[in-house]
Write a protein that holds these residues in place. Sequence first.
Motif, PDB file in Angstrom:
ATOM      1  N   UNK A  39      59.222  87.664 -33.817  1.00  0.00           N
ATOM      2  CA  UNK A  39      58.056  88.505 -34.106  1.00  0.00           C
ATOM      3  C   UNK A  39      58.393  89.483 -35.227  1.00  0.00           C
ATOM      4  N   UNK A  40      59.571  90.061 -35.165  1.00  0.00           N
ATOM      5  CA  UNK A  40      59.966  91.051 -36.168  1.00  0.00           C
ATOM      6  C   UNK A  40      60.080  90.434 -37.555  1.00  0.00           C
ATOM      7  N   UNK A  41      60.731  89.283 -37.668  1.00  0.00           N
ATOM      8  CA  UNK A  41      60.944  88.717 -39.005  1.00  0.00           C
ATOM      9  C   UNK A  41      59.621  88.338 -39.660  1.00  0.00           C
ATOM     10  N   UNK A  42      58.636  88.007 -38.848  1.00  0.00           N
ATOM     11  CA  UNK A  42      57.334  87.645 -39.399  1.00  0.00           C
ATOM     12  C   UNK A  42      56.532  88.847 -39.870  1.00  0.00           C
ATOM     13  N   UNK A  43      57.035  90.033 -39.567  1.00  0.00           N
ATOM     14  CA  UNK A  43      56.420  91.233 -40.107  1.00  0.00           C
ATOM     15  C   UNK A  43      56.871  91.513 -41.543  1.00  0.00           C
ATOM     16  N   UNK A  44      58.049  91.029 -41.905  1.00  0.00           N
ATOM     17  CA  UNK A  44      58.589  91.346 -43.216  1.00  0.00           C
ATOM     18  C   UNK A  44      57.698  90.819 -44.342  1.00  0.00           C
ATOM     19  N   UNK A  45      57.105  89.652 -44.145  1.00  0.00           N
ATOM     20  CA  UNK A  45      56.181  89.116 -45.152  1.00  0.00           C
ATOM     21  C   UNK A  45      54.735  89.098 -44.654  1.00  0.00           C
ATOM     22  N   UNK A  46      54.488  89.837 -43.595  1.00  0.00           N
ATOM     23  CA  UNK A  46      53.157  90.029 -43.017  1.00  0.00           C
ATOM     24  C   UNK A  46      52.497  88.725 -42.571  1.00  0.00           C
ATOM     25  N   UNK A  47      53.286  87.796 -42.093  1.00  0.00           N
ATOM     26  CA  UNK A  47      52.695  86.690 -41.347  1.00  0.00           C
ATOM     27  C   UNK A  47      52.097  87.240 -40.061  1.00  0.00           C
TER      28      UNK A  47
ATOM     29  N   UNK B  87      54.520  87.199 -51.519  1.00  0.00           N
ATOM     30  CA  UNK B  87      55.119  86.069 -50.793  1.00  0.00           C
ATOM     31  C   UNK B  87      55.634  84.997 -51.735  1.00  0.00           C
ATOM     32  N   UNK B  88      54.967  84.811 -52.842  1.00  0.00           N
ATOM     33  CA  UNK B  88      55.374  83.762 -53.783  1.00  0.00           C
ATOM     34  C   UNK B  88      56.640  84.126 -54.551  1.00  0.00           C
ATOM     35  N   UNK B  89      56.814  85.409 -54.840  1.00  0.00           N
ATOM     36  CA  UNK B  89      57.865  85.807 -55.772  1.00  0.00           C
ATOM     37  C   UNK B  89      58.978  86.647 -55.162  1.00  0.00           C
ATOM     38  N   UNK B  90      58.682  87.395 -54.099  1.00  0.00           N
ATOM     39  CA  UNK B  90      59.672  88.341 -53.594  1.00  0.00           C
ATOM     40  C   UNK B  90      60.426  87.824 -52.378  1.00  0.00           C
ATOM     41  N   UNK B  91      59.731  87.118 -51.489  1.00  0.00           N
ATOM     42  CA  UNK B  91      60.338  86.632 -50.249  1.00  0.00           C
ATOM     43  C   UNK B  91      60.121  85.134 -50.100  1.00  0.00           C
ATOM     44  N   UNK B  92      61.139  84.463 -49.588  1.00  0.00           N
ATOM     45  CA  UNK B  92      61.020  83.049 -49.258  1.00  0.00           C
ATOM     46  C   UNK B  92      61.528  82.858 -47.831  1.00  0.00           C
ATOM     47  N   UNK B  93      61.028  81.845 -47.159  1.00  0.00           N
ATOM     48  CA  UNK B  93      61.359  81.660 -45.746  1.00  0.00           C
ATOM     49  C   UNK B  93      61.953  80.273 -45.510  1.00  0.00           C
ATOM     50  N   UNK B  94      62.988  80.229 -44.665  1.00  0.00           N
ATOM     51  CA  UNK B  94      63.597  78.975 -44.231  1.00  0.00           C
ATOM     52  C   UNK B  94      63.345  78.855 -42.737  1.00  0.00           C
ATOM     53  N   UNK B  95      62.696  77.777 -42.336  1.00  0.00           N
ATOM     54  CA  UNK B  95      62.239  77.636 -40.958  1.00  0.00           C
ATOM     55  C   UNK B  95      63.229  76.864 -40.094  1.00  0.00           C
TER      56      UNK B  95
END
Length: 432
Positions: free
Chosen positions: A90-98, A125-133
Motif C-alpha cells: 500500500x505504501x509503495x503505491x503512494x509514491x507514484x499515486x497509484x 510517472x513517465x519520466x521520474x518514477x518507474x515500477x518493477x512488478x
Amino acid sequence: MTEQSQHSDAQTQQTLSQTTMSQPLIQIKALYKVFGKKTAKVMPMVKEGLSKEDILAKTSHTLGLKDINLDIHKGEIFVIMGLSGSGKSTLIRHFNRLIDPTEGQILVEGVDIMQFNHKKLEQFRRHKMAMVFQRFGLMPHRNVLDNVAYGLSVQKVDKATRHAKASQWLDTVGLSGYEAQFPAQLSGGQQQRVGLARALCTDAEILLMDEAFSALDPLIRSEMQDQLIELQKELHKTIIFITHDLDEALRIGDRIAILKDGCLVQVGEPVDILINPADDYVEAFIKDVNRPRALTVETVMKPPAFRLTADTIGEALKQMKQIPANYAYYVTDEGFQGVVCQKALEHAVKTDEDAPMEDFKVEAITPILQDAQLESIIPATMESNLPLPVVDAEGDLQGELCRTHLAGVLSDFYNDDEPGIDGTDDDINTEK
C-alpha cells in the motif's frame, strides 16, 4: 511529441528541480490511508489510537497506513518490509499515486505531488518514477524488445531510438540476443530481467520494486539480487524495494523500514536493525538471521583504543603508562606494525631506553579487514587473547575486535558493562 506535451514535461521537471541539494529526494509526511467510503468519520478513531482490528469491527473500514513519516535520500536502496497485511505494498503505491492517501504529503524534491493535476501526474510517472512488478507485468503479445521499449513509446520517442536504447539495456541485464523472443518463451528470471530493463530504459531517477524477486526460485532470486547490487554501483538510482524477506532486505538495503499493521516500527541501517531491534516484533523478525553472514567486521568493531607512535622505547613506555591497558597497537607512517605489551617494554628499557622502536620486536598479530564477513573471522578472533586489529584495504588501522565483543554481538547479551578494559578480555596474557 507535441509542443504542448513538451512544454508540460519541461514544466514538471522544472517544478521538481526547485529545491535545495541537502533535503531528501523523497519525503513522506504524516501519511494515513483508510480504505472505505466514509473515511472522514473514521479518521478521528485512527488518531485516537484504535487498533486496526477495532476500526474494522466498528466501522467496516480498513486501516492501511497510520502516520507514516519517511525521508529517502538520493541514490540509496531503501527497503520497506513487513509481514503480509503490514501495509508495505500500500505504501509503495503512494509514491507514484497509484493510491492516494486519506491524509498526508508526498514530497519529491520538495514538491508535493498530491497537488499535481492529471497531466502533471502522468508526466511524473513517465519520466521520474518507474515500477518493477512482482509478476513481471510484461505484455504477452509484444516481443522482448518492444516490452523493454514500451515506456519510451509512451513518451513518443521514435522507433529507431527506443529500439537502440532497449537493446542496450537488454545487453546490460544479460539478455542480448533475446530481442525477438516473447515473454512465454522465457524463464521467470529472464522475464524479471526484461521487467527491470523496461524500468531502466525510461531513465527514471526513481525505481519502485514491489516484491520484484519474490516469485523467483531461490537461486535465480539470489542472482537477481546480485545483478541489482552491481547495477546500482554504476547507475546510482534511488530504489524503493518492497520485500517480506529479511535476508533479502539485509543484503541489498542501505536502509530498512519495518511496518506492522500499517505503522512504522523501525527505520535504520541493516546493522541497526540487527543489533538494536526496536521492539519484540522486530526482534522476532531477526531471530533466525545468520548474523555472522549478514554483518561485517566494520559494523561491530570498536575504535582502536590505544596506539603507540613513539620513536624510542623509552617514549613508548611513557605512552603505555598513560593508558589503562597493558597492551597497545604500534603504528608508524607505514601503517599497523603489531602489538606491544607493557612488560616487554619495561624489560627492553632496562637495556637501552633510547633504542629506536624500529629495533624493538613487536608481537606479530595478523590484522583482519574491515569489510570481511564476521563468519570468516570467528576462528581467529576466538583463538586470540588479544583483540584483533582491524585495517582497511590500505593497511591503515581502523578498529579492533575482541572475542568478548564478538560473542556478545552474536549472542544478544552484549552490553557496554561487560568485563575487561574497553571490551577486551580479562584473561589477556601480555607477558613476553
